[in-house]
Scaffold this active site. Structure first.
Site, PDB file in Angstrom:
ATOM      1  CG  ASP A  17      -1.999  -1.051   1.169  1.00 44.12           C
ATOM      2  OD1 ASP A  17      -2.119  -1.701   0.119  1.00 44.12           O
ATOM      3  OD2 ASP A  17      -2.708  -1.218   2.170  1.00 44.12           O
ATOM      4  CG  ASP A 138     -13.383  -1.854  -1.277  1.00 45.87           C
ATOM      5  OD1 ASP A 138     -12.663  -2.863  -1.223  1.00 45.87           O
ATOM      6  OD2 ASP A 138     -13.182  -0.918  -2.062  1.00 45.87           O
TER       7      ASP A 138
END
Length: 249
Positions: A17, A138
């Site tokens: 990330d 998500d």
């Protein structure tokens, strides 16, 4: 470009990330809950490749939040490792999709724009092929989150699946947002439900903190469960990648 093969069994996807050019992790996706790891995410990519990773999961968090993107870092990773890379975060137009694919990324993860604009998603699938386009689901309870997980989509999980499959999507990244970065375990019930209620290949993400958590995800034993994303647990030493890879043998 390293292409994603049709893996014969579930794979481990080490997560990288990126925010502000650095390798970080967030807890439950909250931008203020940032854990800082590698100064150069490319070093992390090489480390996971050297440890046996067969694929990488790279997310541009800054771009997802509408901040300065780290596109150059993502493209460096794609060009400097031999394993296939999937990447997401703030990919909301055709130009960015093409730039990433042309730059060596194996496949792109589309979330906000794909869920808001099915025609856009359909165009990208037609242009790039469904194997190169992953839709991010998500999930928080029954809601699908968008805009860097900071907004609720009007779509339920089942409605989102129906909408994106109608334009040819056949690969999902399923993340339980309340588990992501917590080391609290994968929402195997959520992953199983989406596998059963769709015809898509699924990569599970969010919550891996131990080898047992990875094994619990693998125990879903569904032929379309393509992979499990592991992030914070790798960086903090709670999971050894080589040991995790043995679980998929």
């Amino acid at each position: 470009m390293a292409q994603f093969p049709d893996f014969p069994s579930t794979r481990i996807f080490p997560a990288i990330d990126i925010r502000g050019g650095r390798c970080v992790r967030l807890v439950r996706g909250a931008r203020e809950a940032e854990l800082d790891y590698d100064a150069d995410p490319v070093d992390a990519a090489r480390r996971w490749e050297d440890s046996g990773a067969e694929c990488l999961h790279v997310i541009d968090l800054g771009a997802a939040f509408g901040e300065e993107p780290s596109l150059d870092v993502v493209l460096r990773i794609a060009s400097e490792v031999a394993v296939p890379v999937q990447t997401g975060g703030g990919i909301r137009d055709e130009e960015r999709v093409r730039l990433l694919i042309d730059g060596g990324v194996g496949r792109v993860i589309l979330g906000t724009r794909a869920l808001r604009d099915a025609e856009f998603l359909g165009r990208m699938i037609e242009e790039q092929g469904s194997a190169r386009v992953v839709v991010a689901l998500d999930c928080e309870n029954e809601t699908v989150k968008v805009a860097g997980w900071e907004e609720d989509s009007p779509l339920s999980i089942d409605t989102a699946i129906e909408r994106v499959e109608s334009v040819g999507a056949d690969r999902f990244l399923v993340t339980a947002t309340d588990r992501d970065g917590t080391l609290g375990g994968v929402r195997t019930d959520l992953v199983s439900r989406i596998l059963e209620n769709s015809s898509a290949r699924v990569v599970a993400a969010g919550g891996v903190g131990t080898l047992d958590h990875i094994q619990a995800a693998l125990d879903i034993s569904h032929p379309r469960l393509e992979g499990v994303v592991v992030g914070r647990a790798l960086y903090e030493g709670a999971v050894d990648l080589r040991e995790a890879l043995k679980l998929t043998d």
